[in-house]
Design an enzyme around this catalytic site. Sequence first.
Site, PDB file in Angstrom:
ATOM      1  N   ASP A 416       0.858  -1.193   0.000  1.00  0.00           N
ATOM      2  CA  ASP A 416       0.000   0.000   0.000  1.00  0.00           C
ATOM      3  C   ASP A 416       0.888   1.235   0.000  1.00  0.00           C
ATOM      4  OD1 ASP A 416      -2.207   1.962   1.081  1.00  0.00           O
ATOM      5  OD2 ASP A 416      -3.288   0.097   0.729  1.00  0.00           O
ATOM      6  N   ASP A 417       0.364   2.336   0.473  1.00  0.00           N
ATOM      7  CA  ASP A 417       1.085   3.605   0.481  1.00  0.00           C
ATOM      8  C   ASP A 417       2.369   3.475   1.314  1.00  0.00           C
ATOM      9  OD1 ASP A 417       1.546   6.246   0.017  1.00  0.00           O
ATOM     10  OD2 ASP A 417      -0.191   6.999   1.141  1.00  0.00           O
ATOM     11  N   LYS A 490      -3.738  -0.486  -6.683  1.00  0.00           N
ATOM     12  CA  LYS A 490      -4.780   0.177  -5.894  1.00  0.00           C
ATOM     13  C   LYS A 490      -4.599   1.663  -6.114  1.00  0.00           C
ATOM     14  CE  LYS A 490      -6.068   1.019  -1.045  1.00  0.00           C
ATOM     15  NZ  LYS A 490      -5.918   0.521   0.343  1.00  0.00           N
ATOM     16  N   ASP A 492      -5.902   5.413  -5.326  1.00  0.00           N
ATOM     17  CA  ASP A 492      -6.650   6.176  -4.330  1.00  0.00           C
ATOM     18  C   ASP A 492      -7.223   7.464  -4.944  1.00  0.00           C
ATOM     19  OD1 ASP A 492      -7.525   6.953  -1.753  1.00  0.00           O
ATOM     20  OD2 ASP A 492      -5.825   5.928  -0.861  1.00  0.00           O
ATOM     21  N   GLY A 535     -16.407   5.157  -2.585  1.00  0.00           N
ATOM     22  CA  GLY A 535     -17.810   5.051  -2.986  1.00  0.00           C
ATOM     23  C   GLY A 535     -18.402   6.320  -3.572  1.00  0.00           C
ATOM     24  N   ARG A 552     -13.698   0.509  -3.913  1.00  0.00           N
ATOM     25  CA  ARG A 552     -14.061   0.663  -2.504  1.00  0.00           C
ATOM     26  C   ARG A 552     -15.442   1.277  -2.435  1.00  0.00           C
ATOM     27  NH1 ARG A 552      -9.823   1.527   1.232  1.00  0.00           N
ATOM     28  NH2 ARG A 552     -11.195   2.971   2.291  1.00  0.00           N
ATOM     29  N   ASP A 556     -12.544   4.090   5.359  1.00  0.00           N
ATOM     30  CA  ASP A 556     -11.596   3.114   5.896  1.00  0.00           C
ATOM     31  C   ASP A 556     -12.176   2.317   7.061  1.00  0.00           C
ATOM     32  OD1 ASP A 556     -10.013   4.430   4.102  1.00  0.00           O
ATOM     33  OD2 ASP A 556      -8.302   4.622   5.446  1.00  0.00           O
TER      34      ASP A 556
HETATM   35  C1  GAL Z   1      -6.564   5.736   2.297  1.00  0.00           C
HETATM   36  C2  GAL Z   1      -7.079   4.369   1.916  1.00  0.00           C
HETATM   37  C3  GAL Z   1      -6.354   3.347   2.761  1.00  0.00           C
HETATM   38  C4  GAL Z   1      -4.877   3.467   2.500  1.00  0.00           C
HETATM   39  C5  GAL Z   1      -4.401   4.895   2.745  1.00  0.00           C
HETATM   40  C6  GAL Z   1      -2.962   5.090   2.347  1.00  0.00           C
HETATM   41  O1  GAL Z   1      -7.212   6.693   1.542  1.00  0.00           O
HETATM   42  O2  GAL Z   1      -8.462   4.290   2.126  1.00  0.00           O
HETATM   43  O3  GAL Z   1      -6.825   2.049   2.464  1.00  0.00           O
HETATM   44  O4  GAL Z   1      -4.600   3.079   1.186  1.00  0.00           O
HETATM   45  O5  GAL Z   1      -5.194   5.811   2.025  1.00  0.00           O
HETATM   46  O6  GAL Z   1      -2.482   6.356   2.649  1.00  0.00           O
END
Ligand code: GAL
Length: 740
Positions: A416-417, A490, A492, A535, A552, A556
């Site tokens: 992820d990030d 993924k 965002d 969403g 999504r 979160d």
């Molecule tokens: C949010 C996302 C999380 C994660 C995070 C990373 O926006 O919903 O699942 O990816 O960013 O910074």
Amino acid sequence: MKTKIFLLTCLAAAFTLKAAAQEISIDKGWKFAIGDSTQWASPTYNDANWKPINLAYDWESQGYPNTDGFGWYRSHLVIPSSLKEKSYLKDSLRITLNNVDDNDEVYLNGQLIAKYGGQKGDIKNGNYGPRSYTIAANNPAILWDKQNVLAIRIFDTGGAGGLYGDKFTLSMADLMDPVSINTDAEFSYGDNNSLNKSIKLVTTSNYAYKGKLAFKVTDPENGTVLYEKTNDADFTAGKPFTYSFSIARLEKKSYVVSYTFTEEKSGKSITKTDGTPYVLTPYPSSKPKINGADVYGARPGNPFLYLIPASGKKPLIYAAQGLPDGLKLDANTGIITGVVTKKGDYPVTLTVKNNLGSNTKKFTIKIGDIIGLTPALGWNSWNAFGLSVNDERVRTAARTMIEKLSAHGWNYVNIDDGWEAEQRAASGEIVTNQKFPDMKATTDYVHSLGLKMGIYSSPGPRTCGGYLGSWQHEDQDAKTYGDWGIDYLKYDWCSYSEVTAKNPTLDDMKKPYQVMRASLDKIPRDIMFSFCQYGMGDVWKWGAEVGGNSWRSTGDIEDTWKSMSTIGFHQIADGPYAQPGHFNDPDMLVVGKVGWGDNQHNSRLTPDEQYTHISLWSLLSSPLLIGCDMGKLDKFTLGLLTNDEVLAIDQDALGKEAHQAIKEADYQVWIKDLADGGKAVGLFNTSDKYQTITLNRDENDLKGLTKIRDVWQQKYIITSGNTYSVKVAPHGVMLMKLSK
Ligand code: GAL
């Protein structure tokens, strides 16, 4: 003027209610404005024209749809000195904001008293979460027994924003604040059929705690206390108190264990509860068996990689009959690789053998335009490590997946990030930060195991964590992902709101995903595309058309019953849009050791809530992305993640999502159509008491489905008549498959 009087009445009411609790709720009487101004911190600023706002909900749902960036909350309130007088320690005032989305600065009467800047101290980088701030009671910013103005500046990086949740309070810092009961050690099973565990009382303060620890085990079904014991417990910062216990192994259900420490001098206490784990998934068999979905989709001309999920005693020998031209199987690893150029549905017979026997399975490889025919099964770093993900942690996840999970179909290892640098190379290419020394090498390692590799980015200039996003570099980034061998992206929304219209239209919302889709389409790889815009704009209505494999459908998730159940049981409007290749994503799993950073804790969901989580997400045909530290998988979590009959519900080739068939105050029934004509049914107890739930097979299209299988225990249930009643634990589930 009128408004002001009303405001004061509200405050008085809120105060009298909670005053006795030595904690006052400050969730009422707030006013709100979108935007940013230094004057808004000032106690003399006139906010009479600001709109009221409710702290139970995000600002999006209160008239500010799709609004990211800055917003301010202001409240005029009296801070009573009785709070201080009644407290044991009188030195600091505590402000609890539960939760903040995403970052905040708190001003009391114009003075900055606290801030959470997330990453690198910048209010624009960071994360959603609870905040608890303390300030010295003698800080002149506090006007005891007078009107105070509390002003909170928020920066929302994307998605839902603001101050919203269930706890906004003022209290005095307590003697027990620096104390915690660490229950994160695993329950272990002893030789004499016992369940053992150690817990620790720890403190970060230099106070010497002296008191008693009360330990109690209760049967939640009837309230019977099974064990009770009180011990002396003394501890200091350097010397925690460890309590180890052993209880005779209990039957297959969860019991409530509570630990209460009471400090002798102050009479103050702190309690934590735990649920005893119980494994329903049958003990793994040594006989060979092929698991996983019945179908797999890939695009013609792109590299093909599929690891046959098979369990049983090693070594296993694999065979495949009917593989399309261009594919070859490694008989020792079960990895199928190659390239197929011709579109078509290829029926294949897979076989796996060991010295105890063999097993075959019919499987269809569909070479065409759609990939991700069943929801992705894998791991993602976020819920475990947040921005502190690194190369070693990813490799550990991959290694563990092969050792313990891939036999059941788990195959994506998604970063992820937190992998990105803060600046691009001179050529404009995206580069990794120092935690990922060589992304290509990491990806090669993951592929060598037969697994797939995922990555994360954002369409804005920056990601939610403040790293580089893909804005205006989409083609370049897609190419880099292709060169590294990435299989899953993924994508965002964060910081995209800074480069799009203030009130984005549906077209504005689709655009970044269309742009990245076009860039990914230029790369000769099958890259799963996962949208993460929470969403917005009912993404389920257009996610498939824009080329998303999943999207999504919520904000979160957190590891609490409130968060998990609110998300899970509200997947209703989006349900009908799930289809092979395109699934709703109610966010990643919160079982096992989670933590969103460097420190992990056991999921705060009880064992029964975790059964509900996995059952519901499988019924919802959700991508299942494990969010825990894979290096620390315990027996209970493994049981949750390796039940092939449960996973088969998630991976069913029909790709339909369950619908809410019954919703009562205390329970819900969700039903999912399956490819073989059967139905998966979840009976969920949403109350906090044991309940008997009855399913009537004359209703809800269940007629003629005579066989009932308890999916977790993998056993048929003997029933007579058309109703079936079962006792379900609080927040627990009975997951069944009904068939002819
Ligand atoms: C949010 C996302 C999380 C994660 C995070 C990373 O926006 O919903 O699942 O990816 O960013 O910074």
